[in-house]
Design a protein around this motif. Structure first.
Motif, PDB file in Angstrom:
ATOM      1  N   ARG A  36      25.418  73.753  96.058  1.00 50.49           N
ATOM      2  CA  ARG A  36      24.891  72.937  97.150  1.00 50.49           C
ATOM      3  C   ARG A  36      23.391  73.043  97.172  1.00 50.49           C
ATOM      4  NH1 ARG A  36      25.221  76.656 102.360  1.00 50.49           N
ATOM      5  NH2 ARG A  36      25.358  78.559 101.210  1.00 50.49           N
ATOM      6  N   PRO A  37      22.653  72.263  97.812  1.00 52.80           N
ATOM      7  CA  PRO A  37      23.051  70.942  98.324  1.00 52.80           C
ATOM      8  C   PRO A  37      23.100  69.937  97.178  1.00 52.80           C
ATOM      9  CG  PRO A  37      20.734  71.284  98.747  1.00 52.80           C
ATOM     10  CD  PRO A  37      21.247  72.553  98.081  1.00 52.80           C
ATOM     11  N   LEU A  38      23.897  68.930  97.325  1.00 50.27           N
ATOM     12  CA  LEU A  38      24.050  67.902  96.294  1.00 50.27           C
ATOM     13  C   LEU A  38      23.596  66.560  96.836  1.00 50.27           C
ATOM     14  CD1 LEU A  38      27.630  68.833  95.052  1.00 50.27           C
ATOM     15  CD2 LEU A  38      25.465  69.378  93.924  1.00 50.27           C
ATOM     16  N   ASP A  39      22.838  65.835  96.009  1.00 48.03           N
ATOM     17  CA  ASP A  39      22.496  64.469  96.406  1.00 48.03           C
ATOM     18  C   ASP A  39      23.564  63.527  95.842  1.00 48.03           C
ATOM     19  OD1 ASP A  39      21.869  63.993  93.695  1.00 48.03           O
ATOM     20  OD2 ASP A  39      19.715  64.240  94.021  1.00 48.03           O
ATOM     21  N   GLU A  40      23.451  62.255  96.146  1.00 46.03           N
ATOM     22  CA  GLU A  40      24.486  61.281  95.759  1.00 46.03           C
ATOM     23  C   GLU A  40      24.737  61.231  94.242  1.00 46.03           C
ATOM     24  OE1 GLU A  40      27.370  58.347  96.898  1.00 46.03           O
ATOM     25  OE2 GLU A  40      26.228  59.767  98.070  1.00 46.03           O
ATOM     26  N   PRO A  41      23.689  61.127  93.389  1.00 49.95           N
ATOM     27  CA  PRO A  41      23.960  61.099  91.942  1.00 49.95           C
ATOM     28  C   PRO A  41      24.630  62.384  91.440  1.00 49.95           C
ATOM     29  CG  PRO A  41      21.731  60.323  92.386  1.00 49.95           C
ATOM     30  CD  PRO A  41      22.275  60.855  93.673  1.00 49.95           C
ATOM     31  N   GLU A  42      24.276  63.522  92.012  1.00 46.89           N
ATOM     32  CA  GLU A  42      24.906  64.785  91.611  1.00 46.89           C
ATOM     33  C   GLU A  42      26.368  64.831  92.048  1.00 46.89           C
ATOM     34  OE1 GLU A  42      20.758  67.359  91.903  1.00 46.89           O
ATOM     35  OE2 GLU A  42      22.127  67.285  93.615  1.00 46.89           O
ATOM     36  N   ARG A  43      26.641  64.343  93.241  1.00 49.33           N
ATOM     37  CA  ARG A  43      28.027  64.300  93.725  1.00 49.33           C
ATOM     38  C   ARG A  43      28.876  63.402  92.826  1.00 49.33           C
ATOM     39  NH1 ARG A  43      27.554  61.920  99.106  1.00 49.33           N
ATOM     40  NH2 ARG A  43      29.773  62.331  99.296  1.00 49.33           N
ATOM     41  N   GLY A  58      28.530  67.669 100.765  1.00 41.75           N
ATOM     42  CA  GLY A  58      27.209  68.213 100.466  1.00 41.75           C
ATOM     43  C   GLY A  58      27.246  69.386  99.511  1.00 41.75           C
ATOM     44  N   PHE A  59      28.436  69.878  99.211  1.00 43.09           N
ATOM     45  CA  PHE A  59      28.585  70.955  98.237  1.00 43.09           C
ATOM     46  C   PHE A  59      29.857  70.716  97.429  1.00 43.09           C
ATOM     47  CE2 PHE A  59      31.217  72.435 101.689  1.00 43.09           C
ATOM     48  CZ  PHE A  59      32.274  73.058 101.068  1.00 43.09           C
ATOM     49  N   ALA A  60      29.938  71.391  96.294  1.00 40.26           N
ATOM     50  CA  ALA A  60      31.140  71.307  95.457  1.00 40.26           C
ATOM     51  C   ALA A  60      31.621  72.721  95.168  1.00 40.26           C
ATOM     52  CB  ALA A  60      30.848  70.580  94.158  1.00 40.26           C
ATOM     53  N   MET A  61      32.915  72.915  95.190  1.00 40.39           N
ATOM     54  CA  MET A  61      33.528  74.188  94.844  1.00 40.39           C
ATOM     55  C   MET A  61      34.325  73.954  93.565  1.00 40.39           C
ATOM     56  SD  MET A  61      33.898  77.366  95.901  1.00 40.39           S
ATOM     57  CE  MET A  61      33.760  77.427  97.676  1.00 40.39           C
ATOM     58  N   VAL A  62      34.032  74.747  92.536  1.00 40.16           N
ATOM     59  CA  VAL A  62      34.676  74.572  91.234  1.00 40.16           C
ATOM     60  C   VAL A  62      35.270  75.899  90.787  1.00 40.16           C
ATOM     61  CG1 VAL A  62      34.327  73.900  88.827  1.00 40.16           C
ATOM     62  CG2 VAL A  62      32.993  72.787  90.630  1.00 40.16           C
ATOM     63  N   ALA A  63      36.538  75.893  90.407  1.00 38.23           N
ATOM     64  CA  ALA A  63      37.183  77.088  89.844  1.00 38.23           C
ATOM     65  C   ALA A  63      36.744  77.222  88.386  1.00 38.23           C
ATOM     66  CB  ALA A  63      38.699  76.961  89.932  1.00 38.23           C
ATOM     67  N   MET A  64      36.412  78.429  87.977  1.00 40.21           N
ATOM     68  CA  MET A  64      35.913  78.645  86.615  1.00 40.21           C
ATOM     69  C   MET A  64      36.942  78.294  85.551  1.00 40.21           C
ATOM     70  SD  MET A  64      32.786  79.306  86.623  1.00 40.21           S
ATOM     71  CE  MET A  64      32.639  79.776  84.922  1.00 40.21           C
ATOM     72  N   ASP A  65      38.214  78.551  85.794  1.00 38.20           N
ATOM     73  CA  ASP A  65      39.209  78.200  84.783  1.00 38.20           C
ATOM     74  C   ASP A  65      39.269  76.686  84.591  1.00 38.20           C
ATOM     75  OD1 ASP A  65      40.403  77.900  87.296  1.00 38.20           O
ATOM     76  OD2 ASP A  65      42.375  78.535  86.604  1.00 38.20           O
TER      77      ASP A  65
END
Length: 130
Positions: A36-43, A58-65
């Motif tokens: 975070r924070p993410l703008d529109e193109p990043e999202r 406004g943020f992304a959660m990503v699992a490493m696997d």
């Protein structure tokens, strides 16, 4: 892994790479990554790359696997190798702090302290970094 494969990744993934580099360089195990924070193109880039049905907020959660699988399918690369080439080589701040402490107080004193708490025995096969 071809550099061309990494160059084809969307530039909107840059915050993901920076945060991943920071977290991997901590020396800690990383199982999830919050960016975070993410703008529109990043999202948009993150949603497309991971095949998300909708844009993250406004943020992304990503699992490493999941990250490992998606990146390998797209580039044939592991996350650690890609981060090392895209951002910088991954360090280990924990080891760097230990090295600095050892230099300040002397390596023999540190070894005796680590041995006294039983930690040294678990690392004796891996003292090549000193």
């Amino acid at each position: 892994m071809a550099d061309a494969d990494l160059r084809s990744l969307p530039p909107g993934l840059a915050p993901l790479w920076r945060e991943l580099h920071r977290r991997l360089s901590s020396g800690q195990t990383v199982s999830r990554l919050r960016v975070r924070p993410l703008d529109e193109p990043e999202r948009i880039a993150i949603a497309e790359f991971f095949g998300m049905p909708r844009l993250p907020g406004g943020f992304a959660m990503v699992a490493m696997d999941t990250f490992e699988k998606v990146l390998f399918a797209a580039t044939g690369s592991t996350v650690r190798a890609a981060v090392g080439r895209i951002v910088d080589p991954i360090g280990d701040r924990g080891v760097e702090r230990l090295r600095a402490a050892m230099e300040r107080i002397g390596i023999d004193d540190v070894r005796s302290r680590l041995r006294s708490v039983g930690w040294l025995e678990s690392l004796e096969d891996d003292w090549t970094w000193i």
